[in-house]
Design an enzyme around this catalytic site. Structure first.
Site, PDB file in Angstrom:
ATOM      1  N   THR A  52       0.866  -1.195   0.000  1.00 30.05           N
ATOM      2  CA  THR A  52       0.000   0.000   0.000  1.00 30.05           C
ATOM      3  C   THR A  52       0.897   1.237   0.000  1.00 30.05           C
ATOM      4  O   THR A  52       1.383   1.623  -1.052  1.00 30.05           O
ATOM      5  CB  THR A  52      -0.968   0.020   1.215  1.00 30.05           C
ATOM      6  N   LYS A  66       4.096  -6.923   3.645  1.00 31.05           N
ATOM      7  CA  LYS A  66       3.818  -5.505   3.424  1.00 31.05           C
ATOM      8  C   LYS A  66       3.571  -4.887   4.791  1.00 31.05           C
ATOM      9  O   LYS A  66       3.138  -5.556   5.733  1.00 31.05           O
ATOM     10  CB  LYS A  66       2.637  -5.280   2.495  1.00 31.05           C
ATOM     11  N   THR A 102      -1.744  -3.530  10.526  1.00 30.98           N
ATOM     12  CA  THR A 102      -1.683  -3.389   9.051  1.00 30.98           C
ATOM     13  C   THR A 102      -0.431  -3.948   8.440  1.00 30.98           C
ATOM     14  O   THR A 102       0.403  -3.279   7.872  1.00 30.98           O
ATOM     15  CB  THR A 102      -1.814  -1.986   8.500  1.00 30.98           C
ATOM     16  N   GLU A 146       5.796   4.568   7.724  1.00 31.95           N
ATOM     17  CA  GLU A 146       5.414   5.738   6.927  1.00 31.95           C
ATOM     18  C   GLU A 146       6.286   6.939   7.261  1.00 31.95           C
ATOM     19  O   GLU A 146       6.349   7.370   8.410  1.00 31.95           O
ATOM     20  CB  GLU A 146       3.931   6.044   7.140  1.00 31.95           C
ATOM     21  N   ASN A 155      -0.213  10.790   6.437  1.00 29.86           N
ATOM     22  CA  ASN A 155      -1.436  10.408   7.140  1.00 29.86           C
ATOM     23  C   ASN A 155      -2.463  11.515   7.265  1.00 29.86           C
ATOM     24  O   ASN A 155      -3.615  11.262   7.605  1.00 29.86           O
ATOM     25  CB  ASN A 155      -1.086   9.839   8.508  1.00 29.86           C
ATOM     26  N   THR A 166      -8.547  10.960   1.491  1.00 31.88           N
ATOM     27  CA  THR A 166      -9.291  11.837   0.582  1.00 31.88           C
ATOM     28  C   THR A 166      -8.405  12.336  -0.562  1.00 31.88           C
ATOM     29  O   THR A 166      -7.193  12.193  -0.508  1.00 31.88           O
ATOM     30  CB  THR A 166      -9.860  13.045   1.330  1.00 31.88           C
TER      31      THR A 166
END
Lengths: 408, 408
Positions: free
Chosen positions: B158, B184, B195, B281, B403, B408
């Site tokens: 992702t 992942k 996740t 991230e 994040n 959106t």
């Protein structure tokens, strides 16, 4: 306690010296380059004292001294506070320095040594510059303390961006009773009194044992329900002094106004807690989470705090992203009892999730709502009737900026 | 298990299809704008299966399907994975979709339905575009799967910035045994399989019950000891398939090489876990924390994870700030048993804290050390002889950026 609350009035211009018989001040002694860095809070008579402390294994030296003071007679008459240096991880010398702060303050005020509490906040692992602290305590002009609440509030700050205070009044036996507080917060705020100092003054007449019970109970649902970054500091404490000068008879649990007093104390603590959360390092928004319908109060509080502490929820609020999935995920990884099927999740007035699936909503309206400075997330469970709240802030670029360069 | 490790060789160019009898591939079906988003991993014969799942109360639909598959015969022959959509919080339709993915895959491969596991990762709360998934499963060219490990590894990502794989080999009874994995990760990584998807293949001959025990034990000290942001997702799992094609006799706990197998499995899991942490991230650095001298293994693991999960430690590492005080604070607020006086704290080879007070060190040297991409923090306790490790990453502006605008 709902009915009691209506009798309690917020005092907009009140401060920690609004309760009868309290003085406060703050000066610059040079621990910080330019900001006021030494504060003192004094009661003209010995006051019933209560305090709660960080749960960190490494309690800083001043906390040990304050505990030592209070355990003697459960009374305090003064609190001496420095910022810029936490006097934590400073070994025997640090403990000696904290006792010296207590000693100097007692001498200067001509009060018993164990009537003095000591608090410090700032960098960990450096010895206090005691020459500057000593000079400050000896030279502070006690005649100017009458109007020094703002100076005190400034002197206790570190990376805070605004001063934090609260004041409420109500009547007991026809006498006006005032409860007020000052606090500092910002980073490292999480459960168990993290890098947070709170000082509460009241002229209520209350025995220290009851005061301690009330403070502990209220701290659990106010100061301990805020989180900025999940870290817990070595130095945090909340101290209350109740000097009884309001003049009503001694409170007990059976007194008709005991709940009013407790509600007043809770309002001050909740008010300070929210100000601390709003001023989290780099924060642009206050996030409030209400959880209802939990099996126990503890479950409700745990879930509320998990949500408000989630980095993903915090960044979503910062980015005005209506990402309810992250709220659901946070509910899901708490240890609390949850029936996944019956949950409803709201951002402000907008229902976003119900019966295990998303509810259609206007992205635009929720995005617009998330641009407010005070965001309320509500979660309705179907496990019982208990409620809980928690407060936090968004996670922003500035949080990273502030903390990537704090010490050096 | 130290001696066993020396017989185990890393296979630099190995992948999940290096073990005998495994095929893999990945294609773009349109769930994502451009990236490969559907992956398939196949064993040519039914394989002993084991799996661990997220502890989140809201387990996503594919996890329920995978559990249903494995419990039937404890065997698997294929895993179908999509990215871009987590198929979580999608209600009955979501569960139906996940079963449909299983059904389509089984039909296409002519294997039993319950030999298929399903995994999904991506956005929460949106229904899968089943037309695209169906077309993908029906049209994927199974003849090209022989060399598709890289395509599979890409298809499961992702917000990851690089593919994650690991491969080790050793001998049992003169036969070469291979264990390999693909994973992942990225955000929402914390305890309990957050996740994160891990797929491990091996041609070892091992019963599924033993495989499950080993996977659980190893997951606790590898995948469950990494953290990116403290969040835990609804979708995470690690699945192992062991098809026995290496040709040695069936392993048991009494088999001379059982520990070698376990050590090999641990090396693969640890390798993948570190890659996931490094690719958190926005991360620029892998942080490894070693805790030694704890009373229990659990204490050591808890403390290691508290340190590596501290936002303040993470930002300090990002800012190359030798802020050992934050490490000490994090040790202090863990629930583990700690004797504050005897602790030593190191960044790399640099001792910074001992016997409750700071140790003088060269700010310049430590700052320079903190510019490395792999930072090791070591904590020596005096409470016992147990050790634990945890892995994480620094907290950066890019974490906030990613994040604050993910959905959106």
């Amino acid at each position: 306690m709902e009915t009691a609350e209506t009798q309690i009035q917020k005092v907009e211009n009140g401060s920690i010296i609004t309760p009868k018989g309290f003085l406060a001040g703050g000066i610059h002694v040079g621990l910080h380059v330019s900001k006021k860095d030494l504060g003192i809070l004094v009661s003209t008579t010995p006051a019933s004292a209560a305090a709660v402390y960080t749960q960190n294994h490494f309690q800083a030296a001043p906390l040990k001294v304050t505990q030592n003071s209070i355990q003697e007679e459960n009374k305090l008459q003064a609190i001496i506070v420095n910022s810029s240096n936490a006097n934590a991880c400073t070994g025997e010398q640090g403990l000696k320095d904290a006792y010296e702060m207590r000693n100097l303050t007692a001498k200067r005020l001509h009060i018993k040594e164990h009537f003095v509490a000591v608090a410090s906040t700032g960098v960990i692992g450096q010895h206090l510059q005691m020459d500057k602290v000593t000079k400050g305590i000896e030279e502070v002009d006690y005649n100017s303390l009458l109007s020094g609440a703002k100076a005190f509030q400034e002197a206790i700050l570190t990376t805070d961006t605004f001063i934090k205070g609260s004041c409420y009044q109500f009547e007991i036996e026809g006498k006006t009773v005032t409860i007020a507080g000052a606090a500092k917060g910002s980073g490292m705020i999480h459960p168990n009194m993290a890098t947070m100092l709170g000082f509460i003054t009241t002229d209520a007449n209350v025995p220290s044992s009851l005061l301690q019970d009330a403070l502990k109970e209220i701290t659990d649902v106010t100061f301990n329900q805020i989180t900025v970054d999940g870290d817990t500091s070595t130095n945090d404490m909340v101290v209350v002094m109740a000097n009884g000068l309001a003049g009503h008879s001694l409170l007990s649990k059976d007194h008709a106004d005991w709940n009013t007093f407790k509600e007043g104390l809770k309002l001050v603590c909740e008010d300070l807690a929210k100000q601390i959360a709003r001023d989290g390092e780099g924060a642009t928004k206050l996030i409030e989470v209400n959880v209802k319908g939990a099996r126990t109060k503890k479950d409700a509080n745990v879930i509320a705090k998990k949500i408000v502490g989630s980095s993903l929820v915090k960044t979503a609020v910062f980015g005005t992203d209506a990402n309810w999935g992250r709220i659901v995920a946070a509910i899901g990884y708490s240890d609390a009892e949850v029936n996944p099927e019956g949950i409803e999740v709201y951002m402000g007035p907008y229902l976003m999730f119900k019966n295990g699936i998303p509810v259609p909503f206007s992205e635009e309206e929720v995005k617009s709502y998330l641009e407010n400075e005070h965001i309320v997330i509500t979660v309705l469970l179907t496990n019982g009737n208990e409620e809980g709240k928690a407060w936090g802030c968004d996670l922003t670029y500035d949080y990273v900026k502030i903390n990537a360069s704090y010490r050096t």
